[in-house]
Design an enzyme around this catalytic site. Structure first.
Site, PDB file in Angstrom:
ATOM      1  N   LEU B  14      26.853  31.410  30.334  1.00 36.76           N
ATOM      2  CA  LEU B  14      25.928  32.507  29.559  1.00 36.76           C
ATOM      3  C   LEU B  14      27.278  33.218  28.989  1.00 36.76           C
ATOM      4  O   LEU B  14      26.815  33.875  27.904  1.00 36.76           O
ATOM      5  CB  LEU B  14      25.336  33.305  30.601  1.00 36.76           C
ATOM      6  CG  LEU B  14      24.080  32.784  31.292  1.00 36.76           C
ATOM      7  CD1 LEU B  14      23.433  33.609  32.391  1.00 36.76           C
ATOM      8  CD2 LEU B  14      23.055  31.996  30.277  1.00 36.76           C
ATOM      9  N   MET B  19      36.755  39.166  33.297  1.00 38.38           N
ATOM     10  CA  MET B  19      36.567  39.299  34.733  1.00 38.38           C
ATOM     11  C   MET B  19      36.183  37.996  35.350  1.00 38.38           C
ATOM     12  O   MET B  19      36.227  37.535  36.273  1.00 38.38           O
ATOM     13  CB  MET B  19      35.122  40.079  34.797  1.00 38.38           C
ATOM     14  CG  MET B  19      34.718  40.393  36.336  1.00 38.38           C
ATOM     15  SD  MET B  19      33.442  41.515  36.167  1.00 38.38           S
ATOM     16  CE  MET B  19      32.881  41.439  38.024  1.00 38.38           C
ATOM     17  N   SER B  21      33.841  33.867  34.416  1.00 38.47           N
ATOM     18  CA  SER B  21      32.736  33.352  33.800  1.00 38.47           C
ATOM     19  C   SER B  21      31.274  33.546  34.400  1.00 38.47           C
ATOM     20  O   SER B  21      31.236  33.848  35.555  1.00 38.47           O
ATOM     21  CB  SER B  21      33.129  31.891  33.494  1.00 38.47           C
ATOM     22  OG  SER B  21      34.434  31.561  33.243  1.00 38.47           O
ATOM     23  N   ASP B 130      29.419  52.261  35.758  1.00 38.97           N
ATOM     24  CA  ASP B 130      29.297  51.560  34.316  1.00 38.97           C
ATOM     25  C   ASP B 130      27.803  51.518  33.821  1.00 38.97           C
ATOM     26  O   ASP B 130      27.355  50.480  33.420  1.00 38.97           O
ATOM     27  CB  ASP B 130      30.097  50.140  34.268  1.00 38.97           C
ATOM     28  CG  ASP B 130      30.294  49.687  32.773  1.00 38.97           C
ATOM     29  OD1 ASP B 130      30.390  50.287  32.003  1.00 38.97           O
ATOM     30  OD2 ASP B 130      30.238  48.184  32.819  1.00 38.97           O
TER      31      ASP B 130
END
Lengths: 320, 661
Positions: B14, B19, B21, B130
């Site tokens: 996706l 960070m 996959s 976040d």
């Protein structure tokens, strides 16, 4: 009886201490082994083996065993051992007598130690003595009018099970609120650990770091001598509780001298000060004024000497 | 053939980023689709970062909320760390907004869900860090799902720079930094420590984006963006979108205040205002939302302290010609009647508390109060309580609500003094008796040589302070005094304060360098009850991250004493904490909560090499009294540690008693 006659004295708790003792109470040699508390048969074998090793060093006339539990003075049977392996289904005296081929007597360990302190230790020359031993458990020996007092069957002196707290912790004896749940060695360590958790400030003390693996009461005492605040506060509190309990004894029996012994008393001055202070506050002045509170002088040898001397006396009186 | 990781079959990539996959994958054990995030090895290389991440992720996986994307598992297989999470069909909120303002109904339907999710996470001490429209998925049925709880801490500064250039698809692009610049709170932009109020700010930005179709700040680089976040004022919501309701704009404005102390102090408060706005919206429109999304009203929580009247009172104080004015006239009048300023305010001046520990200095406290009563008696707008009625409060901890109930006053002037040699320091505070909020505070240092001059000077300064406009004092300021006694007293004052900022201030006080202040703050926070659970867990996590283990231990102690059952799972996770004392506190707390679900964990802990942990486990198992732990406890009867033996014996006694019962 010749003073050259020898006796074996055993002090049996979580550690088995065994000594070859002369008739005048002098120890010739001694040894100690850690007791196997998970299996009664192994434990009994340990007792016999230790006694055999020691008797090989001299001609022994009789064996005395000071036992950390209730001992029926008439039958020499062990009735309750709150802090030890349960050997109540064994006739320990008869097993030892037949294994060793010697007369054997059993008595409570605190009675034995009290007897030794009275014969040749800190209570020598006194008639009314209250001796307290503080280690894994807490016991006492009472000497009144120059005679060891055992009660009708030998169960007197269970000072560790003096009730001091109505809502106290459950005790190994099955009851709750006993002195032992606060002032015995394991419970001192338990309280140190509880203090550690009740105030995170203590987690920065050196003792807290020591506690990461294992902790024994001796280390708490050492830490108190090093001025560790956590150890000091717990031992001071222990002294206060002991002093409060002793005040009742002094008021009840008008004792001449209280002698304090056992492993916990390695912190003698620190404990003694708070014990005396609390006892003074809680005792009627005339009773307190005529009573001395001192540390034992025979230290960890008292139990072995006393057991040997009780065996000597029993042999002399034809009771062994 | 598809690649396998553990029992997951990777089907479709996706996205990729700093960070790691992201894959759509199939869980062959449980027959379900998941999203698998495989973390970049460099992120997990350092042991401390790895532990920190795993702790945060484990805590986040304890979240169970309809509007939070569930984390199924955090694990390692074939030397790869991965996170398996719920696969959600739908679009990100960013795509739903697509640069156009949303209708108030649709906005509200989503906002309520997100606010409830955030409030629920904050109550368990988990801060998202976040929150942004790209981290919120909207399913085809209109359900909102907040993604990536607990992951922000793993992200790096390196990733942050890439955010500005690729704002399109936050779901599939990993590597977003600790906060995305456009949504960052000012304190986050400054690189300061953040708490749940940072999420409140970011959520305010999301609401702004939903209400206007655009972000509050525009900039060409992340540095410029962070500068704007820290220093610029965004265009008012109404200015960008004239259709936007005034009440919504007010909520956004409060959420996006630059100072955390001026924002909503909890997501729960913000949720309640959104709910109230929702009720008003339906009353005003005479209908329900337009069906563009599934209408969803998050349930009210039992802890709700605000009233509808209070909310309208605040809103209408801003603008009396609101369209909702007439519909709510009666309620508003009632609310305003409650807050009407009487012609005279009743003020009690309490004896100043003596912090010196010298009994002979007590007279200062009474005489200072006395001279102030005399001086203030000349002010016609004040009705003073006679000194005889306040004497009994001398050197007492003051609870404003009790004083109000007893003396019927609106305001309380209270304080303390510390006398050291020839110097005296007086701290005075004016407290709103109704709310407990501190309206004004002053610290005055003086020499003790002339008592009368001191009284006059202090009276003058306090009078001058009283005559100023009453602007609420930030409780944090009271906790920054260099004198330990003063900070201690500030903690005691805040304990009884109903100032909404008191909780954050008290939690912060647990970081104090003084052990006394830490302990006092713990006691105060514990008294606040379950409301404090979330902020305390936040503090605990941050303190562990910062390797401030002493603070972490105090936080763990507070958390255990609050005794909030809803965090049992969090406590179980903390049994594995790298700090042994924190693990012990978690065990003790589980014991107090009778956490039977933890028996297996605690029984394992009984075998730990660390004596403190064995002891804590024995204590907890004794409290829980579950027969499953009997054998393990019996083995501890021969422990080398005296204390563990005593505790195991105690625990076994309890088990025996339970058997008999």
């Amino acid at each position: 009886m010749s003073s050259e006659q020898l006796f074996l004295g055993l002090d049996v708790g979580r550690t088995i201490r065994c000594a070859l003792v002369r008739g005048d109470g002098q120890i010739l040699c001694q040894q100690r082994v850690v007791a196997e508390v998970s299996d009664p048969q192994i434990f009994i074998d340990q007792l016999i083996e230790t006694s055999n090793k020691m008797r090989s060093k001299g001609e022994v006339a009789a064996v005395g065993v000071g036992w950390a539990g209730l001992v029926d003075y008439e039958t020499h049977r062990l009735e309750a051992m709150p802090n030890l392996v349960d050997a109540s289904s064994f006739n320990l005296r008869s097993e030892m007598q037949s294994a060793l081929g010697l007369p054997v007597i059993f008595d409570n360990d605190a009675n034995a130690a009290a007897y030794a302190e009275w014969l040749c230790g800190a209570a020598r020359g006194y008639k009314d003595v209250f001796y307290v031993t503080m280690g894994t458990g807490i016991g006492a020996g009472i000497i009144m009018g120059g005679k060891l007092q055992r009660g009708c069957r030998g169960f007197a002196g269970e000072f560790g099970h003096f009730k001091i707290d109505l809502d106290g912790l459950e005790c190994a004896c099955g009851s709750a609120g006993c002195l032992e749940t606060i002032a015995s060695g394991p419970n001192i360590v338990r309280r140190v650990r509880e203090q550690l958790f009740s105030d995170p400030a203590f987690s920065i003390s050196k003792l807290a770091a020591d506690m990461e693996s294992t902790l024994q009461c001796e280390r708490v005492v050492e830490a108190a001598k090093e001025e560790d605040e956590l150890a000091l506060s717990v031992l001071r509190e222990t002294g206060r509780v002991l002093g409060m309990a002793l005040a009742s004894v002094i008021n009840l029996l008008n004792i001449e001298i209280v002698v304090l012994g056992g492993g916990v008393m390695a912190a003698s001055e620190l404990l003694l000060n708070s014990i005396r202070e609390e006892a003074r506050k809680r005792t009627m002045s005339p009773s307190f004024d005529c009573c001395r509170i001192v540390a034992a002088s025979l230290e960890l040898e008292a139990g072995m000497i006393g057991a040997a001397m009780l065996a000597r006396d029993a042999l002399q009186n034809g009771c062994a | 053939m598809s690649r396998m990781i553990s029992h997951y079959r990777l089907e479709e990539e996706l996205g990729q980023g700093g960070m790691g996959s992201v894959y759509k994958a199939f869980d062959e054990t449980l027959d379900r689709w998941v999203v698998l995030k495989i973390l970049a090895p460099e992120l997990m290389a350092e042991e401390f970062s790895r532990k920190r991440f795993l702790r945060e992720a484990r805590l986040a996986s304890a979240l169970d909320h309809a509007n939070i994307c569930t984390i199924y598992e955090t694990a390692e297989a074939d030397n790869q760390f991965f996170i398996a999470m719920q696969f959600i069909e739908g679009r990100t909120l960013k795509r739903v907004i697509n640069g156009r303002p949303m209708s108030a109904d649709s906005l509200l339907a989503i906002a309520l869900q997100v606010a409830d999710a955030l409030a629920s996470a904050h109550a368990k001490g988990i801060v998202h860090r976040d929150v942004k429209s790209g981290n919120i998925m909207i399913t085809p049925r209109g359900q909102a799902k907040v993604l990536d709880f607990g992951l922000a801490k793993l992200m790096t500064e390196k990733g942050r720079a890439t955010e500005m250039e690729h704002p399109a698809d936050e779901l599939t692009r990993l590597g977003a930094p600790m906060g995305t610049p456009s949504y960052m709170s000012p304190e986050q932009a400054r690189g300061e420590r953040v708490d749940h109020r940072s999420d409140i700010y970011s959520f305010g930005v999301v609401l702004y984006e939903m209400a206007t179709g655009r972000l509050p700040f525009r900039a060409s680089s992340s540095v410029d963006m962070m500068h704007a976040v820290m220093h610029d004022t965004p265009r008012a919501v109404k200015e960008v979108n004239h259709q936007s309701p005034e009440e919504l704009a007010a909520i956004i404005e409060q959420a996006m205040a630059k100072e955390p102390g001026e924002r909503y102090q909890s997501m729960q408060q913000m949720l309640e205002d959104l709910q109230t706005f929702g009720v008003a919206l339906r009353l005003g429109s005479g209908g329900v939302p337009d069906g563009a999304t599934v209408p969803f009203i998050a349930p009210r929580r039992a802890t709700s302290r605000k009233t509808l009247g209070g909310f309208f009172n605040r809103l209408f104080a801003r603008k009396d010609d609101s369209p909702l004015y007439h519909a709510q006239t009666a309620r508003r009048d009632e609310a305003q009647a409650l807050s009407v300023q009487p012609s005279k305010k009743a003020l009690a001046v309490l004896p100043f508390r003596n912090l010196s520990g010298e009994a002979q200095a007590d007279f200062y406290g009474l005489s200072l109060a006395d001279s102030l009563i005399t001086a203030l008696g000349n002010i016609r707008s004040l009705a003073l309580t006679p000194s005889g009625a306040v004497e009994r409060f001398q050197n007492q901890a003051i609870n404003p609500a009790s004083v109000r109930a007893e003396l019927g006053v609106d305001l309380i002037l209270m304080g303390n003094f510390l006398k050291a040699g020839e110097r005296v320091r007086v701290t005075a505070q004016l407290v709103d008796a109704r709310s407990g909020g501190i309206l004004w505070s002053e610290k005055i240092d003086s020499e003790t040589s002339d008592a009368l001059a001191i009284h006059d000077r202090i009276s003058r300064e306090i009078l001058a302070g009283l005559s100023q406009e009453h602007v609420a004092v930030d409780p944090m300021l009271l906790l920054r005094d260099e004198n330990e006694e003063m900070r201690l007293d500030a903690v005691r004052t805040l304990e009884f304060s109903h100032d909404p900022r008191a909780l954050s201030a008290l939690v912060e006080a647990m970081r104090d360098t003084s052990l006394k202040v830490k302990a006092e703050a713990v006691a105060a926070v514990v008294k606040l009850g379950e409301e404090a659970t979330g902020p305390v867990i936040q503090l605990l996590n941050d303190a562990i991250d910062e390797e401030d283990y002493l603070t972490a231990r105090y936080a763990a102690k507070a958390m255990g004493l609050i005794g909030d059952r809803s965090i049992s799972q969090v406590l179980v996770e903390l049994l594995q904490c790298e700090d042994d004392f924190v693990a012990c506190e978690a065990a003790l707390a589980l014991g107090r909560l009778k956490g039977t679900m933890a028996v297996a964990h605690l029984t394992r802990m009984l075998e730990d090499q660390n004596g403190n942990k064995r002891f804590a486990a024995a204590e907890a198992l004794g409290q829980i009294c579950d027969t499953g732990s009997r054998e393990a406890l019996q083995r501890r009867l021969s422990d080398d540690d005296d204390g563990v033996r005593a505790k195991a014996r105690w625990a076994l006694n309890r088990l025996r008693k339970a058997d008999r019962a």
